[in-house]
Write a protein that holds these residues in place. Structure first.
Motif, mmCIF file in Angstrom:
data_model
loop_
_atom_site.group_PDB
_atom_site.id
_atom_site.type_symbol
_atom_site.label_atom_id
_atom_site.label_comp_id
_atom_site.label_asym_id
_atom_site.label_seq_id
_atom_site.Cartn_x
_atom_site.Cartn_y
_atom_site.Cartn_z
ATOM 1 N N SER A 71 42.974 -8.434 18.777
ATOM 2 C CA SER A 71 42.744 -9.870 19.297
ATOM 3 C C SER A 71 41.404 -10.014 18.892
ATOM 4 O O SER A 71 40.503 -9.099 18.414
ATOM 5 C CB SER A 71 42.763 -9.464 20.794
ATOM 6 O OG SER A 71 41.873 -8.601 21.375
ATOM 7 N N LEU A 72 41.041 -11.407 19.047
ATOM 8 C CA LEU A 72 39.749 -11.733 18.939
ATOM 9 C C LEU A 72 38.629 -11.087 19.375
ATOM 10 O O LEU A 72 37.779 -10.747 18.733
ATOM 11 C CB LEU A 72 39.646 -13.391 19.024
ATOM 12 C CG LEU A 72 38.432 -13.990 18.505
ATOM 13 C CD1 LEU A 72 38.352 -13.674 16.839
ATOM 14 C CD2 LEU A 72 38.435 -15.459 19.053
ATOM 15 N N PRO A 73 38.443 -10.826 20.690
ATOM 16 C CA PRO A 73 37.485 -9.929 21.306
ATOM 17 C C PRO A 73 37.283 -8.527 20.738
ATOM 18 O O PRO A 73 36.329 -8.198 20.391
ATOM 19 C CB PRO A 73 37.818 -10.046 22.805
ATOM 20 C CG PRO A 73 38.832 -10.987 23.281
ATOM 21 C CD PRO A 73 39.432 -11.267 21.684
ATOM 22 N N GLU A 74 38.553 -7.902 20.082
ATOM 23 C CA GLU A 74 38.417 -6.672 19.516
ATOM 24 C C GLU A 74 37.701 -6.816 18.168
ATOM 25 O O GLU A 74 36.938 -5.729 17.853
ATOM 26 C CB GLU A 74 39.642 -6.157 19.389
ATOM 27 C CG GLU A 74 40.370 -5.693 20.816
ATOM 28 C CD GLU A 74 41.811 -5.324 20.842
ATOM 29 O OE1 GLU A 74 42.363 -5.528 19.633
ATOM 30 O OE2 GLU A 74 42.268 -4.666 21.626
ATOM 31 N N LEU A 75 37.758 -7.887 17.519
ATOM 32 C CA LEU A 75 37.199 -8.019 16.270
ATOM 33 C C LEU A 75 35.534 -8.638 16.439
ATOM 34 O O LEU A 75 34.945 -8.415 15.231
ATOM 35 C CB LEU A 75 37.918 -9.019 15.436
ATOM 36 C CG LEU A 75 39.223 -8.519 14.831
ATOM 37 C CD1 LEU A 75 39.973 -9.517 13.984
ATOM 38 C CD2 LEU A 75 38.837 -7.319 13.912
ATOM 39 N N GLY A 76 35.331 -9.502 17.427
ATOM 40 C CA GLY A 76 34.211 -10.015 17.467
ATOM 41 C C GLY A 76 32.901 -9.289 17.406
ATOM 42 O O GLY A 76 31.872 -9.450 16.898
ATOM 43 N N LEU A 77 32.777 -8.242 18.465
ATOM 44 C CA LEU A 77 31.598 -7.346 18.158
ATOM 45 C C LEU A 77 31.383 -6.417 17.211
ATOM 46 O O LEU A 77 30.139 -6.866 16.412
ATOM 47 C CB LEU A 77 31.532 -6.488 19.495
ATOM 48 C CG LEU A 77 30.535 -5.593 19.684
ATOM 49 C CD1 LEU A 77 29.281 -6.533 19.987
ATOM 50 C CD2 LEU A 77 30.795 -4.481 20.857
ATOM 51 N N PRO A 78 32.414 -5.934 16.589
ATOM 52 C CA PRO A 78 31.940 -5.326 15.060
ATOM 53 C C PRO A 78 31.609 -6.264 13.999
ATOM 54 O O PRO A 78 30.814 -6.084 13.253
ATOM 55 C CB PRO A 78 33.455 -4.491 14.714
ATOM 56 C CG PRO A 78 34.067 -4.525 15.993
ATOM 57 C CD PRO A 78 33.629 -5.644 16.981
ATOM 58 N N ALA A 79 32.042 -7.566 14.197
ATOM 59 C CA ALA A 79 31.829 -8.709 12.931
ATOM 60 C C ALA A 79 30.358 -9.090 13.353
ATOM 61 O O ALA A 79 29.599 -9.075 12.193
ATOM 62 C CB ALA A 79 32.618 -9.823 13.239
ATOM 63 N N VAL A 80 30.052 -9.197 14.477
ATOM 64 C CA VAL A 80 28.595 -9.647 14.767
ATOM 65 C C VAL A 80 27.575 -8.423 14.316
ATOM 66 O O VAL A 80 26.549 -8.589 13.712
ATOM 67 C CB VAL A 80 28.424 -9.952 16.410
ATOM 68 C CG1 VAL A 80 26.762 -9.935 16.614
ATOM 69 C CG2 VAL A 80 29.260 -11.370 16.673
ATOM 70 N N ILE A 81 28.048 -7.163 14.764
ATOM 71 C CA ILE A 81 27.315 -5.883 14.074
ATOM 72 C C ILE A 81 26.793 -5.976 12.861
ATOM 73 O O ILE A 81 25.826 -5.781 12.270
ATOM 74 C CB ILE A 81 27.698 -4.795 14.857
ATOM 75 C CG1 ILE A 81 27.445 -4.607 16.380
ATOM 76 C CG2 ILE A 81 26.938 -3.560 14.451
ATOM 77 C CD1 ILE A 81 28.163 -3.674 17.133
ATOM 78 N N CYS A 82 27.922 -6.233 11.970
ATOM 79 C CA CYS A 82 27.922 -6.082 10.460
ATOM 80 C C CYS A 82 27.034 -7.394 9.990
ATOM 81 O O CYS A 82 26.359 -7.106 9.072
ATOM 82 C CB CYS A 82 29.293 -6.528 9.988
ATOM 83 S SG CYS A 82 30.204 -4.795 10.005
ATOM 84 N N VAL A 83 27.021 -8.502 10.622
ATOM 85 C CA VAL A 83 26.430 -9.526 10.064
ATOM 86 C C VAL A 83 24.866 -9.502 10.297
ATOM 87 O O VAL A 83 24.111 -9.598 9.477
ATOM 88 C CB VAL A 83 27.056 -11.104 10.863
ATOM 89 C CG1 VAL A 83 25.976 -12.130 10.657
ATOM 90 C CG2 VAL A 83 28.090 -11.419 10.339
ATOM 91 N N ILE A 84 24.529 -8.927 11.583
ATOM 92 C CA ILE A 84 23.217 -8.308 11.806
ATOM 93 C C ILE A 84 22.624 -7.210 10.968
ATOM 94 O O ILE A 84 21.398 -7.501 10.547
ATOM 95 C CB ILE A 84 23.053 -8.186 13.258
ATOM 96 C CG1 ILE A 84 23.195 -9.446 14.384
ATOM 97 C CG2 ILE A 84 21.571 -7.385 13.525
ATOM 98 C CD1 ILE A 84 23.479 -8.960 15.732
ATOM 99 N N CYS A 85 23.305 -6.497 10.650
ATOM 100 C CA CYS A 85 23.140 -5.282 9.823
ATOM 101 C C CYS A 85 22.664 -5.889 8.333
ATOM 102 O O CYS A 85 21.787 -5.544 7.798
ATOM 103 C CB CYS A 85 23.991 -4.261 9.972
ATOM 104 S SG CYS A 85 23.846 -3.309 11.139
ATOM 105 N N LEU A 86 23.439 -6.673 7.877
ATOM 106 C CA LEU A 86 23.260 -7.216 6.525
ATOM 107 C C LEU A 86 22.298 -7.997 6.347
ATOM 108 O O LEU A 86 21.610 -7.910 5.476
ATOM 109 C CB LEU A 86 24.758 -8.155 5.998
ATOM 110 C CG LEU A 86 25.980 -7.083 5.849
ATOM 111 C CD1 LEU A 86 27.165 -8.092 5.736
ATOM 112 C CD2 LEU A 86 25.848 -6.395 4.573
#
Length: 143
Positions: A13-28
């Motif tokens: 679901s979208l909430p399950e993907l949201g947090l890892p995606a935000v963390i990846c963007v911040i790290c990049l």
């Protein structure tokens, strides 16, 4: 169809993907900023001025001007381009060895280099070029 297959085929679901995606963007973004900061050191104002002079020297056009005054390491001069008059100064503190011992002797006509897209960006002296006219000792005018 088994129930586990239905849940698997549905995907996350979208909430399950949201947090890892935000963390990846911040790290990049943080990694990109760190690499950029290491790659591009701060450039001193003296180095920036030297680069500007050399750029005007290599890309500029030459025109006629006149040195109006010398105040310490500032050379005050005026020139015109396409009917527009400019009066400006150049700090020649880093180029004092290129000036004659009698600095007042350079007051008068001078060659000016300027950038055609921005005629206000000009020089009368740089490391590889001098617009100063050669002036010998003044001679008495014939009567």
């Amino acid at each position: 169809m088994p129930e586990w297959w239905r849940d698997f085929a549905r995907g996350p679901s979208l909430p399950e993907l949201g947090l890892p995606a935000v963390i990846c963007v911040i790290c990049l973004a943080g990694g990109w900023l760190a690499v950029r900061r290491l790659a591009y050191r701060r450039i001193s104002p003296e180095e920036l001025e030297k680069r500007r002079r050399l750029s005007v020297n290599s890309n500029g056009k030459t025109g006629d001007g006149e040195i109006i005054d010398i105040d310490g390491s500032l050379v005050l001069y005026s020139y015109s381009v396409a009917g527009v008059g400019y009066t400006t100064s150049q700090d020649v503190g880093a180029l004092l060895s290129l000036l004659p011992s009698d600095r007042l002797a350079i007051i008068g006509p001078v060659a000016v280099k300027y950038l055609p897209p921005n005629p206000a960006n000009s020089i009368v002296l740089c490391e590889g070029w001098s617009g100063l006219r050669n002036r010998g000792p003044k001679q008495a005018e014939p009567v």
